[in-house]
Design a protein around this motif. Structure first.
Motif, short mmCIF file in Angstrom:
data_model
loop_
_atom_site.label_atom_id
_atom_site.label_comp_id
_atom_site.label_asym_id
_atom_site.label_seq_id
_atom_site.Cartn_x
_atom_site.Cartn_y
_atom_site.Cartn_z
N ALA A 255 0.83 -1.20 0.00
CA ALA A 255 0.00 0.00 0.00
C ALA A 255 0.87 1.26 0.00
O ALA A 255 0.56 2.25 -0.67
N LEU A 258 2.28 1.79 -3.51
CA LEU A 258 1.26 2.33 -4.42
C LEU A 258 1.04 3.82 -4.15
O LEU A 258 0.91 4.61 -5.09
N SER A 265 -4.95 1.85 -7.13
CA SER A 265 -5.07 0.46 -6.72
C SER A 265 -5.76 -0.41 -7.77
O SER A 265 -5.30 -1.50 -8.09
N LYS A 269 -4.11 -3.58 -9.85
CA LYS A 269 -4.62 -4.95 -9.87
C LYS A 269 -4.82 -5.46 -11.29
O LYS A 269 -4.71 -6.66 -11.55
#
Length: 318
Positions: A255, A258, A265, A269
């Motif tokens: 996290a 990112l 996010s 993915k």
């Protein structure tokens, strides 16, 4: 300053309650000023001047003396991050009030040099011709040139928009990079200074001591250092240039990566950042404060180093 306000209030024959009424503040505010618990806002100095019948310049001078006494040993600059040559330049990045006034005029008159985004070898000489003669006549031509020389030493390295924003926050206080708040210092390191133009066409006359690179991302450091401190060495890749980074790293670390890389996010993915999700791009700006190394098991690990530990303490200390 607290004693000065109390003394002038008594000379004016005012109670704390009466001064508060005329100032449009609570009696508690006046009590706090006179006890030294809080400091009067700069925006209220003109009103205080009128109420106490004291020239504003005298009140400002009293406040500046107080601030100078409080701040004479204040140094927020994280010198441990940078080499001696860089820190020597930092020591020169301060202005007096007269130089700040000159900067304001140059900014208003759209000085080309002042508003440059990169460091170069030009001077203020051409832009000084835009300054109205009345200003020069008021300060004197020689003193004016001295002011310009001192201002040049700062605007050569500091971006105009950053400097102007800092001065607007407290226009009566002399600018000094080392005395800025830590948040403003972080902003300066990340985006407030002029880097050297290192393209092939760059003039060779601008080299050596004038070069200025900070090479630290304070924004990234604030995000990632606490995580690397928390998890210790993170098994980040299986090969020095592995791409992408391992998928089994702690969720907090993922996290953080990112966030600091401004990856969305959902797109991450979907594999949108596959080409840029590697240790080189992720670690950019953190090279000086983190270590990336291979252990005995051929794992490539990422951890906070000694300089990073000091920076983390700097962030957490006030």
């Amino acid at each position: 300053m607290s004693k000065y306000i109390k003394r002038q209030r008594e000379i004016a024959g005012l109670t704390q309650e009466k001064l508060a009424e005329k100032m449009g503040v609570t009696p508690q505010a006046v009590q706090n000023w006179e006890s030294g618990r809080t400091r009067i806002d700069w925006g209220k100095l003109s009103t205080l001047s009128e109420v106490l019948n004291v020239p504003r310049e005298i009140i400002v001078n009293e406040l500046l003396i107080e601030e100078d006494n409080e701040n004479k040993n204040l140094d927020n600059w994280p010198s441990f991050l940078f080499d001696d040559e860089t820190n020597k330049i930092i020591d020169t990045l301060h202005l007096n009030l007269a130089q700040q006034d000159l900067f304001g005029l140059l900014y208003i008159y759209d000085s080309e040099y002042v508003k440059k985004k990169i460091l170069d070898f030009y001077t203020l000489e051409d832009d000084l011709k835009k300054i109205p003669y009345g200003f020069i006549d008021k300060v004197g031509s020689i003193q004016f040139m001295n002011q310009a020389d001192g201002l040049h030493q700062v605007v050569k390295y500091v971006k105009a928009d950053f400097l102007m924003r800092v001065l607007k926050l407290n226009p009566e206080v002399e600018f000094n990079i080392k005395r800025l708040s830590k948040n403003l210092i972080c902003e300066f390191v990340d985006s407030g200074y002029k880097e050297v133009d290192d393209t092939d066409s760059f003039d060779e006359r601008f080299e050596g001591d004038d070069a200025f690179y900070l090479r630290i991302s304070m924004r990234k450091a604030r995000i990632m250092l606490p995580l690397l401190k928390k998890y210790g060495p993170v098994h980040i890749t299986d090969d020095r240039w592995a791409n992408p980074i391992r998928e089994d790293i702690p969720e907090d670390v993922l996290a953080g990566i990112l966030e600091m890389c401004c990856f969305k996010s959902d797109l991450f993915k979907d594999g949108y950042y596959k080409d840029t999700y590697n240790i080189t791009s992720v670690r950019h700006g953190l090279e000086e404060i983190t270590d990336y190394y291979e252990d005995k098991e051929k794992k490539w690990l990422w951890k906070i180093n000694e300089k990073g530990e000091k920076l983390l303490e700097w962030f957490q200390d006030g």
